[in-house]
Design a protein around this motif. Structure first.
Motif, PDB file in Angstrom:
ATOM      1  N   LEU A   2       0.817  -1.193   0.000  1.00  0.00           N
ATOM      2  CA  LEU A   2       0.000   0.000   0.000  1.00  0.00           C
ATOM      3  C   LEU A   2       0.852   1.244   0.000  1.00  0.00           C
ATOM      4  CD1 LEU A   2      -2.664  -1.131   2.605  1.00  0.00           C
ATOM      5  CD2 LEU A   2      -2.819  -1.196   0.102  1.00  0.00           C
ATOM      6  N   THR A   3       0.288   2.313  -0.496  1.00  0.00           N
ATOM      7  CA  THR A   3       0.980   3.597  -0.522  1.00  0.00           C
ATOM      8  C   THR A   3       1.293   4.050   0.896  1.00  0.00           C
ATOM      9  OG1 THR A   3      -0.166   4.185  -2.540  1.00  0.00           O
ATOM     10  CG2 THR A   3       0.786   6.002  -1.248  1.00  0.00           C
ATOM     11  N   ARG A   4       2.528   4.544   1.110  1.00  0.00           N
ATOM     12  CA  ARG A   4       2.927   4.990   2.431  1.00  0.00           C
ATOM     13  C   ARG A   4       2.274   6.340   2.753  1.00  0.00           C
ATOM     14  NH1 ARG A   4       4.731   0.809   0.676  1.00  0.00           N
ATOM     15  NH2 ARG A   4       6.794  -0.008   1.097  1.00  0.00           N
ATOM     16  N   CYS A 165      10.161  -1.505  -8.533  1.00  0.00           N
ATOM     17  CA  CYS A 165       9.106  -0.493  -8.355  1.00  0.00           C
ATOM     18  C   CYS A 165       7.814  -1.229  -8.041  1.00  0.00           C
ATOM     19  CB  CYS A 165       8.947   0.332  -9.632  1.00  0.00           C
ATOM     20  SG  CYS A 165       7.645   1.592  -9.545  1.00  0.00           S
ATOM     21  N   TYR A 166       7.260  -0.981  -6.862  1.00  0.00           N
ATOM     22  CA  TYR A 166       5.993  -1.614  -6.531  1.00  0.00           C
ATOM     23  C   TYR A 166       4.858  -0.599  -6.643  1.00  0.00           C
ATOM     24  CZ  TYR A 166       7.364   0.157  -1.874  1.00  0.00           C
ATOM     25  OH  TYR A 166       7.789   0.941  -0.821  1.00  0.00           O
ATOM     26  N   ALA A 167       3.651  -1.088  -6.655  1.00  0.00           N
ATOM     27  CA  ALA A 167       2.479  -0.246  -6.911  1.00  0.00           C
ATOM     28  C   ALA A 167       2.383   0.907  -5.922  1.00  0.00           C
ATOM     29  CB  ALA A 167       1.208  -1.091  -6.861  1.00  0.00           C
ATOM     30  N   GLY A 168       2.236   2.107  -6.448  1.00  0.00           N
ATOM     31  CA  GLY A 168       1.976   3.266  -5.613  1.00  0.00           C
ATOM     32  C   GLY A 168       3.169   4.076  -5.187  1.00  0.00           C
ATOM     33  N   ASN A 218       4.405  -1.027 -13.063  1.00  0.00           N
ATOM     34  CA  ASN A 218       4.175  -0.190 -11.885  1.00  0.00           C
ATOM     35  C   ASN A 218       4.731   1.214 -12.093  1.00  0.00           C
ATOM     36  OD1 ASN A 218       2.877  -2.213 -10.409  1.00  0.00           O
ATOM     37  ND2 ASN A 218       4.798  -2.999  -9.582  1.00  0.00           N
ATOM     38  N   LEU A 219       5.911   1.311 -12.735  1.00  0.00           N
ATOM     39  CA  LEU A 219       6.522   2.609 -12.986  1.00  0.00           C
ATOM     40  C   LEU A 219       5.658   3.452 -13.919  1.00  0.00           C
ATOM     41  CD1 LEU A 219       9.012   4.424 -12.534  1.00  0.00           C
ATOM     42  CD2 LEU A 219      10.026   3.382 -14.574  1.00  0.00           C
ATOM     43  N   SER A 220       5.020   2.806 -14.880  1.00  0.00           N
ATOM     44  CA  SER A 220       4.198   3.550 -15.839  1.00  0.00           C
ATOM     45  C   SER A 220       2.952   4.142 -15.196  1.00  0.00           C
ATOM     46  CB  SER A 220       3.791   2.627 -16.992  1.00  0.00           C
ATOM     47  OG  SER A 220       2.879   1.640 -16.561  1.00  0.00           O
ATOM     48  N   ARG A 221       2.596   3.662 -14.003  1.00  0.00           N
ATOM     49  CA  ARG A 221       1.386   4.148 -13.328  1.00  0.00           C
ATOM     50  C   ARG A 221       1.679   5.125 -12.184  1.00  0.00           C
ATOM     51  NH1 ARG A 221       0.121  -1.249 -14.670  1.00  0.00           N
ATOM     52  NH2 ARG A 221       1.022  -2.057 -12.725  1.00  0.00           N
ATOM     53  N   ILE A 222       2.944   5.527 -12.042  1.00  0.00           N
ATOM     54  CA  ILE A 222       3.312   6.465 -10.988  1.00  0.00           C
ATOM     55  C   ILE A 222       4.227   7.525 -11.590  1.00  0.00           C
ATOM     56  CG2 ILE A 222       5.339   5.141 -10.256  1.00  0.00           C
ATOM     57  CD1 ILE A 222       2.982   7.114  -7.931  1.00  0.00           C
ATOM     58  N   SER A 223       4.294   8.666 -10.933  1.00  0.00           N
ATOM     59  CA  SER A 223       5.216   9.722 -11.345  1.00  0.00           C
ATOM     60  C   SER A 223       5.740  10.396 -10.089  1.00  0.00           C
ATOM     61  CB  SER A 223       4.517  10.751 -12.235  1.00  0.00           C
ATOM     62  OG  SER A 223       3.543  11.462 -11.490  1.00  0.00           O
ATOM     63  N   LEU A 224       6.813  11.155 -10.241  1.00  0.00           N
ATOM     64  CA  LEU A 224       7.331  11.899  -9.099  1.00  0.00           C
ATOM     65  C   LEU A 224       6.283  12.884  -8.585  1.00  0.00           C
ATOM     66  CD1 LEU A 224      10.946  12.542 -10.371  1.00  0.00           C
ATOM     67  CD2 LEU A 224      10.357  11.274  -8.298  1.00  0.00           C
ATOM     68  N   ALA A 225       5.511  13.449  -9.486  1.00  0.00           N
ATOM     69  CA  ALA A 225       4.492  14.427  -9.089  1.00  0.00           C
ATOM     70  C   ALA A 225       3.356  13.792  -8.289  1.00  0.00           C
ATOM     71  CB  ALA A 225       3.931  15.115 -10.327  1.00  0.00           C
ATOM     72  N   ARG A 226       3.121  12.488  -8.495  1.00  0.00           N
ATOM     73  CA  ARG A 226       2.036  11.812  -7.775  1.00  0.00           C
ATOM     74  C   ARG A 226       2.530  10.982  -6.593  1.00  0.00           C
ATOM     75  NH1 ARG A 226       0.663  10.297 -13.007  1.00  0.00           N
ATOM     76  NH2 ARG A 226       0.970   8.092 -12.527  1.00  0.00           N
ATOM     77  N   ASP A 227       3.834  10.830  -6.477  1.00  0.00           N
ATOM     78  CA  ASP A 227       4.381  10.038  -5.376  1.00  0.00           C
ATOM     79  C   ASP A 227       4.135  10.763  -4.054  1.00  0.00           C
ATOM     80  OD1 ASP A 227       6.269   7.687  -4.628  1.00  0.00           O
ATOM     81  OD2 ASP A 227       7.141   9.419  -3.611  1.00  0.00           O
TER      82      ASP A 227
END
Length: 259
Positions: A2-4, A165-168, A218-227
């Motif tokens: 899960l996202t931290r 890279c894991y989800a989220g 997983n990387l394609s579904r996240i960005s630095l702006a959304r992390d």
């Protein structure tokens, strides 16, 4: 996983992207040649601001009771080590592309003079996004965790693998700084907790290899702006990397501490 949760940053980055990019380049050059360590400092021109404080996340194994457990790898014999790829107990080796990571600890209150005699505890996930000691498949392993004391030049170096890279979450590595090696036995003694980010281009090279099959998606579904850690700025935490998937990678980061 899960996202931290997001923790407040200790500062807002004061450098513009261009200036910060030049700063990282200058510091990377010093690591390749004259790593700060003479005790004379590097001068204000290339001295970074203190690195932001970040969450240790739910899997630190630092005696803090994270995830409702009192796991503490810091008290295990052999945890002071450069090579993190092998479990201390089982001897099993973590799969993945080799990574040599050097952190340079500098005193931002003294023209970025090298900080020798400090200790860094560093940990990260496996190539498939799991954490030793916590994830069900590797709960009996303690690889990809270790402590190093900074030398006269303020640096610590770890031999590990490129994390997946894991989800989220954006690809990252956790670390804590302690004032001495002797004090690096419990999170209660830490003076800083932060995370470093890995550059996207390098991650895409790594994640195109078989050991990292799930990471590319997983990387394609996240960005630095959304992390939830790096969304408010990652310049001071973005590692400089070089190398190749076939030969392994080298990464460097200057860690500014207000001492």
């Amino acid at each position: 996983m899960l996202t931290r949760p997001v923790m407040d940053r200790r500062r807002v980055l004061s450098l513009g992207l261009l200036g910060a990019g030049l700063l990282v380049g200058c510091r990377a050059a010093s690591l390749a040649g004259a790593v700060p360590g003479t005790g004379t400092g590097t001068g204000a021109a290339d001295c970074p601001a203190p690195i932001p404080s970040e969450t240790a996340g739910p899997y630190p194994a630092n005696g803090s009771g994270a995830s409702g457990q009192s796991l503490n790898v810091l008290t295990r014999s052999g945890i002071v080590r450069r090579n993190l790829r092998k479990s201390l107990g089982s001897g099993n080796v973590a799969a993945g592309i080799p990574l040599t990571l050097t952190l340079a600890l500098v005193n931002t209150g003294a023209s970025c003079a090298a900080l020798s005699g400090y200790a860094v505890y560093l940990w990260h996930c496996t190539a498939d996004g799991q954490y030793s000691m916590y994830s069900a498949d590797i709960v009996g392993e303690d690889y990809l965790r270790g402590v190093q004391a900074s030398g006269a030049d303020g640096t610590v170096t770890f031999t590990t693998v490129v994390p997946g890279c894991y989800a989220g979450r954006w690809p990252h590595i956790h670390f804590e700084v302690y004032p001495t090696l002797a004090s690096a036995t419990s999170a209660s003694n830490k003076i800083q907790t932060s995370q470093l980010a890995l550059p996207e281009a390098t991650c895409r090279e790594v994640y195109a290899t078989p050991a990292y099959s799930a990471s590319l998606g997983n990387l394609s579904r996240i960005s630095l702006a959304r992390d939830n850690v790096f969304s408010d700025g990652s310049t001071a935490q973005m590692a400089t990397m070089s190398g190749s998937a076939s030969a392994g990678y080298v990464a460097t980061l200057t860690v500014g501490l207000a001492r």
